[in-house]
Design an enzyme around this catalytic site. Structure first.
Site, PDB file in Angstrom:
ATOM      1  N   HIS A 435      -1.064  -4.603  -6.833  1.00 13.16           N
ATOM      2  CA  HIS A 435      -0.433  -3.348  -6.439  1.00 13.16           C
ATOM      3  C   HIS A 435       0.890  -3.140  -7.161  1.00 13.16           C
ATOM      4  O   HIS A 435       1.494  -2.069  -7.059  1.00 13.16           O
ATOM      5  CB  HIS A 435      -0.233  -3.352  -4.912  1.00 13.16           C
ATOM      6  CG  HIS A 435       0.128  -2.046  -4.320  1.00 13.16           C
ATOM      7  ND1 HIS A 435       1.347  -1.801  -3.729  1.00 13.16           N
ATOM      8  CD2 HIS A 435      -0.567  -0.883  -4.223  1.00 13.16           C
ATOM      9  CE1 HIS A 435       1.387  -0.561  -3.289  1.00 13.16           C
ATOM     10  NE2 HIS A 435       0.242   0.021  -3.570  1.00 13.16           N
ATOM     11  N   ARG A 565       8.772   6.251   6.477  1.00 17.02           N
ATOM     12  CA  ARG A 565       7.991   7.478   6.578  1.00 17.02           C
ATOM     13  C   ARG A 565       6.888   7.386   7.624  1.00 17.02           C
ATOM     14  O   ARG A 565       6.698   8.279   8.422  1.00 17.02           O
ATOM     15  CB  ARG A 565       7.357   7.808   5.221  1.00 17.02           C
ATOM     16  CG  ARG A 565       6.561   9.095   5.220  1.00 17.02           C
ATOM     17  CD  ARG A 565       5.618   9.161   4.041  1.00 17.02           C
ATOM     18  NE  ARG A 565       4.408   8.393   4.276  1.00 17.02           N
ATOM     19  CZ  ARG A 565       3.764   7.715   3.339  1.00 17.02           C
ATOM     20  NH1 ARG A 565       4.212   7.661   2.120  1.00 17.02           N
ATOM     21  NH2 ARG A 565       2.650   7.053   3.634  1.00 17.02           N
ATOM     22  N   HIS A 593       7.701   7.969  -0.671  1.00 21.60           N
ATOM     23  CA  HIS A 593       6.856   6.856  -1.105  1.00 21.60           C
ATOM     24  C   HIS A 593       7.657   5.701  -1.703  1.00 21.60           C
ATOM     25  O   HIS A 593       7.113   4.627  -1.943  1.00 21.60           O
ATOM     26  CB  HIS A 593       5.846   7.380  -2.135  1.00 21.60           C
ATOM     27  CG  HIS A 593       4.704   6.464  -2.414  1.00 21.60           C
ATOM     28  ND1 HIS A 593       4.565   5.792  -3.610  1.00 21.60           N
ATOM     29  CD2 HIS A 593       3.640   6.093  -1.661  1.00 21.60           C
ATOM     30  CE1 HIS A 593       3.460   5.069  -3.588  1.00 21.60           C
ATOM     31  NE2 HIS A 593       2.887   5.222  -2.423  1.00 21.60           N
TER      32      HIS A 593
END
Length: 702
Positions: A435, A565, A593
């Site tokens: 990732h 978030r 993000h």
């Protein structure tokens, strides 16, 4: 259920989706943007069913004796989740039917029903139906001995009930007959109609119902209703088989199409008989049936919200601006050699990242490009640049993660294309997802080999870079370059990672440990009477070890500000546990993000960016990176981002000790919307540079 110090992960995610729904309910948000937020909540809920409810279903079916950190069994979680989802679905349709649809109609965007059509509209629809819809769609008889088809996941279908045949034998009771008509992916859900003003449209399912007899000439059609199935996406990946990961992922994609049904959504005007028939055929329980008072699949309204026209019902455009630290005239290599560059997307354009890779593809001095790719756009400029680099004789190595959920098919296709032209492609790491976002460019220069590196918090995806708020750093720091190469080569070569990187930290080996050590060090300073402060910006916080470390730091007196978030399992503001922890979530037009960490560290603040959220899956099951930001100007930029978000009193919601979120009260203060402020600041900075360049004259030198 026992009381614990953690909120439930699934319920916390649903509260995040509620905050998105709140944007659809907010009258201060432009009308078509409200429709877009409503569509997003529906799409979010689709994935929640496929992934999270799918996982809970597996746990329940396997009789797993697991207790979640919130103290709930899988069955208890499922009951709580379903109760919350039912309320959310009710709120979604109240939002659409009671608020958005009437207001859209008042603004000239009108959905027409059959009894509202004039003769010209009826004629146009009949021609459309006969030339297009009738030609594309195909009914399939089901029931009464006819097999039920394998219907695609989350595609709208129509179920038709026909009257029993009149010629049935006397000793056989008349049975209703059924047919299914899958809509597929090629037809629009919304068809425009001629109108004297505004935009009039009709749903595909309503057009189908209007002319359904043309599919069944001579038959009596008793009812026709739209429905949709949601299938489980939690299909296990067999990574250690001889066939290889690419073959296994292709099998996963197929397996998802055949997975068990988790949800049946259907028009609530459908008869009990029709619903019972579908229930038996797709094998769902009564609790898995959602009878909807409005259109099936509110996510489809994204198409309507995004159509051109009615710009006064949308947000003003916020096009990304050029970073003042990136010259349009200089090569990216020259810019990065001069200084580290921090970019804050989508306020600042993602173009410098793409341009760096494009320049590398064509630069005769570049000898190698190494890059991780997780989610890429369908028409990726980066993929094209990498292919060109191969054509130009560069050594290109790409780690293209095949296990990126729901992007597997696209990634498989791109991996094969890159391999076919000679790129070295690695399909991820066994047992882990890669990732981390890193690109390394190796360039031969007069002073020797130089490495230019990009680290990011978001994907190498030009499309989402316009919508997601992320941070990029471009550097040629020697230590970071060496670490990046060591990290990449460890993944590519299936070798042991270094015991200690020079500056980076990575998961799954030491990232959690390092973060806990940083938090503990700040707690130690607080215990010694020093000022101590931690600020963290994340998408999600669920890892119990890190939550416990933050609780201990709070009890030691550390001021902790968390900007999260989505999911947050930490309970803030609890006396004796977390009274020094403040948690805020911001939901606005850009998707937050970025992952950023600030540690006060005795007045010498340390800043980091990361690809990892603070979740067990990121820290234990993924290859992730924590990257120090050492350039003073870049650090100031990150601190400024924290400070701006801390002042938001328009889009910020504060997490309460009971798990609810309350919008920040404006009171007598001036409205302060963080994303708007950040965009205006970026725009002003870019304009100042452009103005300065127009007033400067630089002579040519021989």
């Amino acid at each position: 259920m026992s009381e614990t110090t953690y909120f439930d992960r699934e319920l916390s995610w649903l509260e995040f989706n509620q905050r998105v729904l709140n944007e659809a309910l907010d009258e201060d948000v432009p009308l078509l943007e409200r429709l877009k937020f409503l569509a997003i909540t529906s799409s979010n809920l689709d994935e929640f069913f496929r992934v999270r409810i799918g996982a809970l279903t597996h746990l329940i079916e396997s009789d797993a004796a697991t207790i979640s950190p919130s103290g709930m069994t899988p069955s208890e979680q499922m009951r709580a989740v379903c109760e919350r989802v039912n309320k959310m679905v009710d709120d979604q349709y109240k939002c659409y039917l009671n608020e958005l649809a009437p207001q859209l109609s008042a603004q000239g965007i009108r959905q027409l029903q059959a009894d509202e059509l004039n003769s010209a509209q009826k004629m146009m629809l009949k021609q459309l139906f006969q030339s297009e819809i009738l030609s594309v769609l195909t009914p399939m008889a089901v029931g009464n001995g006819n097999p039920f088809p394998l219907l695609a996941n989350q595609i709208v279908n129509a179920c038709v009930r026909l009257a029993p045949r009149k010629d049935s034998p006397e000793n056989v009771p008349p049975l209703p007959r059924y047919a299914v008509i899958p809509f597929g992916r090629t037809l629009s859900r919304f068809y425009s109609l001629p109108s004297e003003s505004g935009f009039a449209y009709m749903h595909l399912e309503d057009i189908l119902s209007l002319f359904i007899h043309e599919f069944f000439p001579g038959e009596e059609v008793e009812e026709c209703h739209a429905f949709r199935l949601t299938r489980n996406a939690e299909v296990e990946v067999e990574e250690l088989t001889p066939q290889g990961l690419a073959v296994n992922m292709a099998e996963v994609i197929v397996a998802r199409t055949e997975a068990d049904c988790l949800r049946l959504e259907i028009d609530d005007a459908a008869s009990d008989d029709l619903i019972h028939f579908l229930q038996q055929e797709v094998h769902v329980s009564p609790e898995q049936i959602y009878r909807l008072p409005g259109p099936v699949d509110l996510g489809a309204f994204m198409e309507l919200a995004g159509r051109r026209g009615f710009e006064h019902l949308k947000y003003d455009a916020w096009p990304a601006v050029r970073s003042p630290d990136v010259s349009a005239e200089e090569l990216m290599f020259d810019t990065i050699a001069e200084k580290d560059v921090l970019l804050f997307h989508p306020y600042e354009s993602f173009e410098p990242v793409v341009r760096l890779i494009e320049e590398a593809a064509d630069d005769p001095d570049v000898i190698a490009i190494k890059q991780t790719l997780y989610r890429i756009s369908s028409r990726s400029s980066i993929i094209r640049a990498l292919k060109r680099a191969v054509d130009n004789g560069k050594h290109v190595t790409v780690l293209l993660e095949l296990k990126a959920r729901f992007d597997e098919e696209r990634n498989l296709k791109q991996a094969r294309e890159l391999e076919s032209i000679g790129a070295q492609v690695i399909h991820g790491v066994k047992g882990l997802k890669t990732h981390a976002k890193v690109c390394i460019i190796v360039r031969r220069e007069p002073g020797g080999i130089q490495r230019y590196v990009h680290f990011g918090t978001g994907n190498y995806n030009e499309s989402t870079a316009k919508l997601y708020s992320d941070v990029s750093i471009l550097t040629c720091d020697e230590d970071l370059g060496a670490d990046a190469v060591a990290f990449f080569n460890t993944i590519a070569g299936d070798s042991q990672p270094p015991q200690n990187y020079r500056k980076l930290e990575s998961a799954p080996l030491k990232l959690r440990t390092t973060l806990i050590e940083h938090i503990a060090a700040e707690a130690k300073r607080a215990e010694n009477g020093q000022e101590a402060k931690i600020m963290v910006k994340l998408n999600a916080l669920t890892d119990t070890a890190l939550i416990d470390a933050l609780y201990k730091a709070s009890q030691a007196g550390v001021e902790i500000f968390l900007n999260i978030r989505g999911i947050c399992c930490l309970k803030p503001g609890v006396p004796g546990l977390s009274e020094n922890i403040h948690v805020v979530s911001i939901v606005d037009r850009f998707l937050e993000h970025a992952r950023i960490l600030y540690l006060h560290q005795g007045g010498d603040p340390q800043l980091y960016i990361s690809s990892a959220d603070w979740m067990a899956r990121n820290l234990d099951q993924r290859k992730e990176l924590l990257v120090p930001v050492e350039d003073p100007k870049c650090r100031r930029q990150l601190i400024h981002i924290f400070n701006v978000f801390d002042q938001d009193n328009v889009k910020a919601s504060v997490l309460q000790p009971d798990g609810s979120y309350i919008k920040t009260a404006i009171g007598d203060a001036e409205p302060f919307r963080a994303q708007e402020v950040l965009y205006q600041e970026s725009k002003n900075a870019s304009n100042r540079i452009a103005k300065k360049q127009r007033t400067m004259f630089e002579p040519h030198h021989f």
